[in-house]
Enzyme design. Structure first.
Site, mmCIF file in Angstrom:
data_model
loop_
_atom_site.group_PDB
_atom_site.id
_atom_site.type_symbol
_atom_site.label_atom_id
_atom_site.label_comp_id
_atom_site.label_asym_id
_atom_site.label_seq_id
_atom_site.Cartn_x
_atom_site.Cartn_y
_atom_site.Cartn_z
ATOM 1 N N ARG A 1 11.355 23.896 50.820
ATOM 2 C CA ARG A 1 11.586 24.226 49.397
ATOM 3 C C ARG A 1 12.910 24.985 49.197
ATOM 4 N NH1 ARG A 1 6.287 26.550 46.791
ATOM 5 N NH2 ARG A 1 7.544 26.290 44.920
ATOM 6 N N ARG B 1 2.733 40.744 43.404
ATOM 7 C CA ARG B 1 3.560 41.854 42.917
ATOM 8 C C ARG B 1 2.919 43.198 43.248
ATOM 9 N NH1 ARG B 1 4.821 37.281 40.388
ATOM 10 N NH2 ARG B 1 6.806 37.033 39.277
ATOM 11 N N ARG C 1 5.481 17.443 42.360
ATOM 12 C CA ARG C 1 4.291 17.201 41.531
ATOM 13 C C ARG C 1 4.483 16.088 40.512
ATOM 14 N NH1 ARG C 1 2.288 23.484 40.922
ATOM 15 N NH2 ARG C 1 1.388 23.598 43.008
ATOM 16 N N SER D 1 12.995 30.758 35.663
ATOM 17 C CA SER D 1 12.129 30.955 36.827
ATOM 18 C C SER D 1 11.812 32.428 36.990
ATOM 19 C CB SER D 1 12.823 30.440 38.087
ATOM 20 O OG SER D 1 12.231 31.015 39.235
ATOM 21 N N ASP E 1 2.442 25.428 36.132
ATOM 22 C CA ASP E 1 1.442 25.317 37.202
ATOM 23 C C ASP E 1 0.204 24.529 36.768
ATOM 24 O OD1 ASP E 1 3.082 26.800 38.847
ATOM 25 O OD2 ASP E 1 2.072 28.691 38.449
ATOM 26 N N LYS F 1 7.863 22.156 43.522
ATOM 27 C CA LYS F 1 6.685 23.003 43.728
ATOM 28 C C LYS F 1 6.106 22.745 45.126
ATOM 29 C CE LYS F 1 6.941 25.162 39.904
ATOM 30 N NZ LYS F 1 7.268 26.586 39.933
ATOM 31 N N ARG G 1 -2.841 22.677 44.011
ATOM 32 C CA ARG G 1 -3.121 22.296 42.612
ATOM 33 C C ARG G 1 -3.340 20.785 42.461
ATOM 34 N NH1 ARG G 1 -2.848 27.221 40.387
ATOM 35 N NH2 ARG G 1 -1.066 28.509 40.956
ATOM 36 N N LYS H 1 -2.693 35.237 41.031
ATOM 37 C CA LYS H 1 -1.861 35.168 42.239
ATOM 38 C C LYS H 1 -0.528 35.881 42.017
ATOM 39 C CE LYS H 1 -0.847 30.914 43.916
ATOM 40 N NZ LYS H 1 0.483 30.520 44.400
HETATM 41 C C1 S3P Z 1 5.559 32.350 39.835
HETATM 42 C C2 S3P Z 1 6.524 31.708 39.102
HETATM 43 C C3 S3P Z 1 6.537 30.257 38.890
HETATM 44 C C4 S3P Z 1 5.194 29.624 39.211
HETATM 45 C C5 S3P Z 1 4.634 30.135 40.514
HETATM 46 C C6 S3P Z 1 4.434 31.626 40.450
HETATM 47 C C7 S3P Z 1 5.650 33.814 39.990
HETATM 48 O O1 S3P Z 1 7.534 29.671 39.718
HETATM 49 O O2 S3P Z 1 5.317 28.222 39.254
HETATM 50 O O3 S3P Z 1 3.395 29.517 40.801
HETATM 51 O O4 S3P Z 1 4.650 34.441 40.400
HETATM 52 O O5 S3P Z 1 6.721 34.373 39.700
HETATM 53 P P1 S3P Z 1 9.070 29.570 39.263
HETATM 54 O O6 S3P Z 1 9.634 30.926 39.207
HETATM 55 O O7 S3P Z 1 9.718 28.737 40.327
HETATM 56 O O8 S3P Z 1 9.066 28.886 37.933
#
Ligand code: S3P
Length: 426
Positions: free
Chosen positions: A121, A29, A344, A166, A313, A340, A385, A24
């Site tokens: 969020r 990206r 969670r 993050s 995740d 999230k 999830r 994903k």
């Molecule tokens: C992701 C980063 C993570 C992850 C999310 C996907 C990404 O989140 O939990 O499912 O693709 O950059 P955070 O950047 O909030 O940690």
């Protein structure tokens, strides 16, 4: 609201699949970074799930031409153009946060929105650093809640030190840096997933990484298009890893998964718990990719409090393995779980308790004492999830899980694969 009943599986299974959902993070990206390229990007195995298809639709609304023959997706951009429509990220935090970085410097006015969950969020983690370098972003609650409005502006070079590990914040800032007025640095407290750096470097961007600091030089020309086959998503694969790990005598082989070290920490945790896991590297294109074999063995409790962003995740379904292990497992330093797709910490704790497991909740995690999972009716809380984790728990004891449509945000063929190892009643 649809629900599923899953039958327990008491006999061993041996399951091999090359059909785990595509990654994903990488698929989002691919859609977005194609907007920065000087030609057609060619993407094989793009994740055809709600979250990533929303990103693809947004890219189209921003002026890209998307040609999809059902197998390969080709994306060509003539530069980011203003859209007369609202840009709907659906359920995806990654979509919304990365688009903030991409659009902060684009000419025009843009509105990003999402579903009822995404609108709750926190977005300040990206809007605040982006505003500090000149971006014109706003939203409810002083720029924290979607819908967000973005008016493209010129961005100042920055040296930014983030308090949270993050990848979404890092990626938004890297995208902004590519069009800032000088060299930028971004420092994070712990290395978060690094697909953005790998992919943009592969496209020719001047990005270097030294420990926890990323240095980004602004683009002087458009980047080379992507030519990529998206690997399988380790976070999706991990549901089947846990399925094997909790079913006596079972084994799964999960093919074509990225071995990016920032993504396979949950497999390492499951190994520490006692499962037998081996990795067979097959190729290295942007990311190391290969097959992972997981064999069931008796599980013991572990503590997880380090490199949390590398397995954030996977923690919900890792908690199912913990519920089947001997002893008291602890997850700590994981307060990010609270923001999230659902909170969670509370959704895992509530559902495990409903299944008869002893759980203690902390502000930054929880402790799970291994025991006997019992059949229950649990809710997904709209979180893909959580839905899949408790469906996997059902392999042990049978389970009814409601509000399962959210699984389509990341793993649309989940039930097709699951039905090969147990009876599923939808
Ligand atoms: C992701 C980063 C993570 C992850 C999310 C996907 C990404 O989140 O939990 O499912 O693709 O950059 P955070 O950047 O909030 O940690």
């Amino acid at each position: 609201m649809s629900l599923v009943k899953v039958a327990p599986r008491s006999t061993a299974f041996s399951f091999k699949t090359d059909a785990i959902a595509a990654d994903k993070s990488i698929s989002h990206r691919c859609a977005m970074f194609s907007m920065l390229a000087n030609g057609e990007s060619v993407v094989e195995n793009f994740l055809r799930a709600e979250d990533t298809m929303n990103s693809l639709r947004i890219v189209e609304k921003l002026g890209a031409t998307v040609v999809d023959d059902g197998k390969t997706i080709r994306i060509s951009s003539k530069g980011i153009q203003e859209s007369e429509d609202i840009l709907d990220c659906g359920n995806s935090g990654t979509g919304m946060r990365l688009f903030c970085g991409l659009l902060a410097s684009a000419e025009g006015h843009f509105i990003l929105t999402g579903d009822e969950y995404l609108k709750r969020r926190p977005m300040k983690r990206v809007t605040s650093p982006l505003r500090s370098i000149g971006a014109k972003l706003d939203g409810r609650n002083e720029g924290d809640l979607a819908p967000l409005s973005i008016r493209g502006a010129s961005l100042k070079a920055f040296d930014y030190e983030s308090k949270i590990a993050s990848a979404q914040v890092k990626s938004a800032m890297i995208l902004a840096a590519l069009r800032a007025d000088g060299t930028c640095t971004y420092k994070e407290p712990e290395l978060s997933r690094d697909h953005t750096e790998r992919m943009l470097k592969g496209m020719g961007a001047d990005i270097s990484v030294d420990g926890l600091t990323t240095t980004i030089k602004p683009m002087t020309a458009l980047l080379s298009p992507l030519k990529i086959r998206v690997p399988a998503d380790p976070s999706s694969a991990f549901f089947f890893a846990v399925a094997a790990a909790i079913t006596p005598g079972s084994e799964v082989v999960l093919e074509g998964v990225t071995f990016n070290p920032t993504r396979i920490e949950a497999f390492k945790a499951l190994e520490r718990m006692g499962a037998e896991i081996s990795y067979d590297l097959k190729e290295d294109v942007y990311e190391p990719i290969g097959n992972i074999t997981i064999k069931q063995a008796p599980l013991k409790a572990i503590r997880v409090d380090d490199n949390i962003s590398w397995l954030i995740d996977e923690l919900p379904v890792l908690s199912i393995a913990m519920a089947c292990a001997e002893g008291r497992s602890v997850i700590a330093n994981a307060e990010e779980l609270r923001v999230k797709e659902s909170d969670r910490i509370s959704t895992v704790v509530d559902n495990l308790k409903a299944c008869g497991i002893e759980v203690e909740e902390f502000e930054d995690g929880y402790a799970v004492t291994g025991g006997t999972l019992t059949s229950a009716k649990v809710d997904s809380f709209g979180d893909h999830r959580i839905a899949m984790s408790f469906i996997i728990a059902g392999l042990r004891c049978g389970m009814e899980v409601s509000d399962i449509d959210c699984i389509n945000t990341s793993f649309p063929n989940f039930f097709t694969l699951l039905s090969q190892i147990t009876d599923v009643e939808l």
